[in-house]
Design a protein around this motif. Structure first.
Motif: not given
Length: 345
Positions: A90-96, A75-78, A111-112
């Motif tokens: 998009e943020a959720a896909r990266i965080a997951r 969640l912090e990453r989100m 970029s992640a």
């Protein structure tokens, strides 16, 4: 201003597992605790869970969910991604960790999937890039995140909770002031980029102080406190905090806000006959020793029983000024106690 250690519970970790490694019912954080840590509303956490699948990896029995350290990190990453402009989906896909490629370009967001240095731990934790320092309450980070995202709902909730849990004076000294100072430093070092964040946070802090204050007390002869910024000074939040704190003690306060002209200040003092006059100066260029001394020398009342007000020189602008004989409280708590002692005697 002294800042105490982070609030208890900041270092709570995932509980030890039972059969199959499932957290015990009492382990982990509740949704409300997670929301306060992140600086978002609890409804936001639940929405991210329902809409984007960012809920706890493990479920305990009953209705109360518990979030582990790994869940909170996700969640912090989100929060960090959405704060820099990445769309929530998009943020959720990266965080997951299931994004198929690099995220869309956003100014200032690496970029992640790209090589290079990882963002600093401070940015990951706060999701804001604000340098709050290591010895601050956990609520500071949550408020900073909410302010950066311009999240009014979360910010209102966090400020209200901080004042209710700690009391107005500790909340101001240990939570609100460190966050305001961090935002100010960010604004000063980033040109005009964060002006809207500073204004947004200041506005909501002002509202939180007003809502937490008790009704204005009725005047009592010789017990009123007059609060005003000196001419040319518009930083009113510290005076608003002092006014709210004095009303908690049932003391009558007359608040005149920013940049009160000299003639108006003199008229207000003569009309109210206060016991205390607090003059705020943020900058040394606005602090006026002759003005403070003039107000301190004013007298009123019948002959033989003339009275004067005690002038408190408030704010960093008075540092180094030759205002001998005029009290200069070191912080909000000291200003409150001094005003109380002068008005209740």
């Amino acid at each position: 201003m002294n800042v105490e250690q982070n609030a208890a519970g900041d270092g709570r970790s995932e509980a030890g597992g039972r059969d199959g490694g499932e957290p015990s019912p009492g382990g982990g954080l509740t949704t409300g605790e997670v929301a306060r840590r992140l600086g978002v509303a609890p409804t936001t956490v639940r929405t991210w869970d329902r809409r984007y699948g960012l809920g706890p990896d493990a479920h305990t029995g009953g209705r109360h969910r518990r979030w582990t350290a790994a869940d909170v990190a996700r969640l912090e990453r989100m929060c960090a991604l959405t704060a820099t402009g990445v769309p929530p989906a998009e943020a959720a896909r990266i965080a997951r960790g299931d994004a198929t490629g690099p995220p869309p370009f956003r100014r200032g967001l690496p970029s992640a999937a790209a090589p290079g240095p990882r963002p600093t731990a401070a940015r990951d934790r706060a999701g804001s890039g604000l340098r709050l320092g290591g010895d601050v309450r956990q609520e500071c980070k949550g408020i900073a995140r909410a302010a950066l995202r311009l999240d009014a709902v979360a910010l209102e909730d966090l400020l209200r909770t901080a004042i209710a849990e700690h009391g107005l004076v500790p909340a101001w000294t240990e939570v609100i002031m460190p966050t305001l100072q961090a935002v100010g430093r960010k604004w000063e070092s980033s040109g005009e980029r964060y002006v809207e964040v500073e204004h947004f946070l200041s506005w909501h802090v002002s509202g939180a102080l007003r809502r937490s204050a008790r009704p204005v007390a009725a005047d009592r002869p010789g017990a009123t406190t007059v609060l005003a910024c000196v001419p040319g000074e518009n930083h009113t939040l510290p005076l608003e905090a002092l006014a709210a704190a004095l009303t908690e003690h049932g003391l009558p306060v007359r608040m005149f806000g920013g940049a009160l002209p000299v003639e108006s200040l003199v008229a207000a003092v003569r009309r109210t006959g206060p016991a205390v006059v607090g003059l705020w100066a943020q900058s040394r260029t606005t602090a006026s020793r002759p003005l403070a001394q003039h107000v301190a020398a004013m007298e009123w009342g019948v002959r033989g029983a003339r009275r004067r007000a005690t002038v408190l020189t408030l704010g960093p602008g008075w540092a180094g000024q030759d205002v001998s004989g005029l009290p200069r409280p070191a912080g909000l708590a000291e200003a409150v106690e001094l005003a109380r002692s002068l008005t209740e005697r």
